[in-house]
Design a protein around this motif. Structure first.
Motif, PDB file in Angstrom:
ATOM      1  N   ALA A 114     -23.195  -8.905   0.743  1.00  0.00           N
ATOM      2  CA  ALA A 114     -23.201  -9.236   0.017  1.00  0.00           C
ATOM      3  C   ALA A 114     -24.730  -8.092  -1.185  1.00  0.00           C
ATOM      4  O   ALA A 114     -25.076  -8.360  -2.425  1.00  0.00           O
ATOM      5  CB  ALA A 114     -24.104 -10.941   0.181  1.00  0.00           C
ATOM      6  N   LYS A 133     -20.357  -8.484  -3.796  1.00  0.00           N
ATOM      7  CA  LYS A 133     -22.345  -8.474  -4.068  1.00  0.00           C
ATOM      8  C   LYS A 133     -22.885  -9.726  -5.127  1.00  0.00           C
ATOM      9  O   LYS A 133     -22.156 -10.339  -6.117  1.00  0.00           O
ATOM     10  CB  LYS A 133     -22.391  -6.711  -4.916  1.00  0.00           C
ATOM     11  CG  LYS A 133     -23.841  -6.566  -4.322  1.00  0.00           C
ATOM     12  CD  LYS A 133     -23.806  -5.132  -5.309  1.00  0.00           C
ATOM     13  CE  LYS A 133     -25.630  -5.083  -5.461  1.00  0.00           C
ATOM     14  NZ  LYS A 133     -26.021  -3.560  -5.792  1.00  0.00           N
ATOM     15  N   ASP A 134     -23.387  -9.935  -3.894  1.00  0.00           N
ATOM     16  CA  ASP A 134     -24.358 -10.885  -4.705  1.00  0.00           C
ATOM     17  C   ASP A 134     -25.424 -11.201  -4.126  1.00  0.00           C
ATOM     18  O   ASP A 134     -26.429 -11.520  -2.556  1.00  0.00           O
ATOM     19  CB  ASP A 134     -23.561 -12.406  -4.594  1.00  0.00           C
ATOM     20  CG  ASP A 134     -23.975 -13.786  -4.681  1.00  0.00           C
ATOM     21  OD1 ASP A 134     -25.594 -13.648  -4.849  1.00  0.00           O
ATOM     22  OD2 ASP A 134     -23.806 -15.118  -4.944  1.00  0.00           O
ATOM     23  N   GLU A 135     -26.365 -10.975  -4.417  1.00  0.00           N
ATOM     24  CA  GLU A 135     -28.233 -10.549  -3.738  1.00  0.00           C
ATOM     25  C   GLU A 135     -28.667 -12.022  -3.339  1.00  0.00           C
ATOM     26  O   GLU A 135     -29.348 -12.073  -2.418  1.00  0.00           O
ATOM     27  CB  GLU A 135     -29.084  -9.373  -4.408  1.00  0.00           C
ATOM     28  CG  GLU A 135     -28.685  -7.855  -4.370  1.00  0.00           C
ATOM     29  CD  GLU A 135     -29.892  -6.868  -4.955  1.00  0.00           C
ATOM     30  OE1 GLU A 135     -30.892  -7.106  -5.335  1.00  0.00           O
ATOM     31  OE2 GLU A 135     -29.021  -6.199  -5.717  1.00  0.00           O
TER      32      GLU A 135
END
Length: 189
Positions: A114, A133-135
């Motif tokens: 992520a 990707k997802d911080e």
């Protein structure tokens, strides 16, 4: 102390003992790395992260082996003098540790994915990202990973404390079931 001299209590198999002590050694390195790496900056931080990830990858595979081994090789019975409530607590702590050793590396891997950080065990190959990707998701997952780490520390303290208490205070063969034979461990059975 009567159980020390002559006992019908048996020990774990050599494979189970080896996997147990290798896991213990790896956790003795990985946990301090996990505590330090989040509190420093610079190149050393990333080096420690890599080592922590690589150890977690290794611990996961050892945990998979341990579960598979345990399916085909029942653990030896507890010492006969162990009260039922202590058996229940021991089994619960063991079960929670196995769950953590299997789940935590996966949560860490998903958290890395992520954040967009590749997971490359020992620098030999790259594992696929498990999520996009997802911080924000990465932060939540790595926070969960960290809190689970504290839970593991607590479970390990209970596990080690109970083993030492049984060995040095109660004087039964609980710890000797897992010790290597050359250190006074019991024969497998």
């Amino acid at each position: 102390m009567a159980q020390r001299a002559g006992t019908s209590v048996r020990g774990y198999t050599g494979a189970a003992r080896g996997a147990h002590w290798l896991t213990a050694l790896l956790l003795a390195v990985s946990i301090p790395l996990g505590l330090v790496m989040t509190r420093i900056e610079g190149d050393l931080k990333f080096t420690l992260y890599h080592w922590h990830e690589w150890i977690g990858f290794t611990v996961w595979w050892i945990a998979v082996f341990r579960v598979a081994w345990r399916i085909g090789h029942r653990p030896p019975p507890h010492v006969p003098t162990l009260p039922a409530w202590q058996r229940a607590v021991a089994e619960s702590v063991h079960g929670l540790l196995y769950m953590a050793l299997l789940a935590m590396p996966i949560v860490g891997w998903i958290g890395n994915s992520a954040f967009g950080f590749p997971l490359e065990p020992f620098g030999l190959f790259r594992l696929p990202d498990l999520v996009a990707k997802d911080e924000a998701l990465g932060r939540r997952l790595l926070d969960l990973h960290g809190w689970a780490g504290w839970a593991v520390i607590g479970l390990l303290a209970m596990h080690v404390g109970a083993a030492l208490q049984h060995h040095f205070i109660v004087g039964d063969a609980t710890l000797r079931r897992m010790l290597p034979r050359r250190l006074g461990g019991l024969p497998p059975g």
